[in-house]
Motif scaffolding. Structure first.
Motif, mmCIF file in Angstrom:
data_model
loop_
_atom_site.group_PDB
_atom_site.id
_atom_site.type_symbol
_atom_site.label_atom_id
_atom_site.label_comp_id
_atom_site.label_asym_id
_atom_site.label_seq_id
_atom_site.Cartn_x
_atom_site.Cartn_y
_atom_site.Cartn_z
ATOM 1 N N ASP A 101 2.146 5.074 -5.766
ATOM 2 C CA ASP A 101 1.436 5.712 -6.875
ATOM 3 C C ASP A 101 0.761 4.601 -7.679
ATOM 4 O OD1 ASP A 101 0.933 6.579 -9.593
ATOM 5 O OD2 ASP A 101 2.265 8.276 -9.253
ATOM 6 N N GLU A 124 -11.196 10.216 -4.614
ATOM 7 C CA GLU A 124 -10.465 11.019 -5.598
ATOM 8 C C GLU A 124 -9.070 10.483 -5.870
ATOM 9 O OE1 GLU A 124 -10.268 15.216 -4.964
ATOM 10 O OE2 GLU A 124 -12.402 15.325 -4.477
ATOM 11 N N ASP A 125 -8.436 9.904 -4.857
ATOM 12 C CA ASP A 125 -7.042 9.470 -5.007
ATOM 13 C C ASP A 125 -6.833 7.996 -4.682
ATOM 14 O OD1 ASP A 125 -7.541 9.698 -2.323
ATOM 15 O OD2 ASP A 125 -5.751 10.858 -1.855
ATOM 16 N N SER A 126 -7.885 7.199 -4.777
ATOM 17 C CA SER A 126 -7.765 5.783 -4.422
ATOM 18 C C SER A 126 -8.693 4.934 -5.290
ATOM 19 C CB SER A 126 -8.112 5.609 -2.944
ATOM 20 O OG SER A 126 -8.040 4.266 -2.577
#
Length: 131
Positions: free
Chosen positions: A12, A36-38
Motif C-alpha cells: 500500500d 489509478e492505483d500506482s
C-alpha cells in the motif's frame, strides 16, 4: 555507475509513505501518478536529499512470483534491504518508542551491529551500524 534508485515493494503506497516518512524520517522526493492505483513515489534521507532514492513500488498484484518472493522473504525473517545508521541501539529505541515492531533486537555480528523491523508494508528492513 551510480546507485540512483532502489525499489522496495510495498502493499500500500500511501501506508508506506506514511511509515517511511513519519516513522523512519525519510522525506518525500517524487510523487507522480502513473495509473489509478500506482505512483512513482520516492523518499530520500533528509541528510542526502540529492542522494539515492527509495522507490516505494507497488507490489505486483497480478504477478504471482513477485508476491510469493516478497511473502517468503518476510515469513523467513529475511530483510528485503538495509539502511545504515550511526547508532543501531539509539535508532532501535527511537523506533520502538514510535511503535515499530522489531523481529531482531540490536545484535553485534562481527564488524557490524544490526536490528530488523517490520515496515508494515510486507517487508523486513535491517538497520546496520559499522563498528
Amino acid at each position: 555507475m551510480k546507485i540512483r534508485v532502489i525499489s522496495v515493494p510495498v502493499q500500500d503506497q500511501e501506508k508506506a509513505l506514511k511509515f517511511y516518512t513519519e516513522k523512519l524520517g525519510f522525506v518525500k522526493k517524487i510523487d507522480v501518478p502513473l495509473s489509478e492505483d500506482s505512483r512513482w513515489l520516492t523518499v530520500v534521507s533528509p541528510d542526502e536529499q540529492d542522494g539515492p532514492e527509495v522507490l516505494l513500488e507497488p507490489s505486483p498484484i497480478h504477478f504471482e512470483p513477485a508476491k510469493v518472493y516478497q511473502k517468503s522473504l518476510f515469513e523467513a525473517g529475511i530483510p528485503y534491504t538495509q539502511f545504515n545508521v550511526e547508532d543501531v541501539q539509539k535508532e532501535y529505541e527511537r523506533l520502538k518508542n514510535l511503535g515499530v515492531e522489531f523481529s531482531v533486537k540490536p545484535t553485534e555480528m562481527g564488524t557490524v551491529k544490526i536490528a530488523v523491523f517490520n515496515d508494515t508494508c510486507g517487508n523486513n528492513i535491517q538497520i546496520v551500524q559499522m563498528l
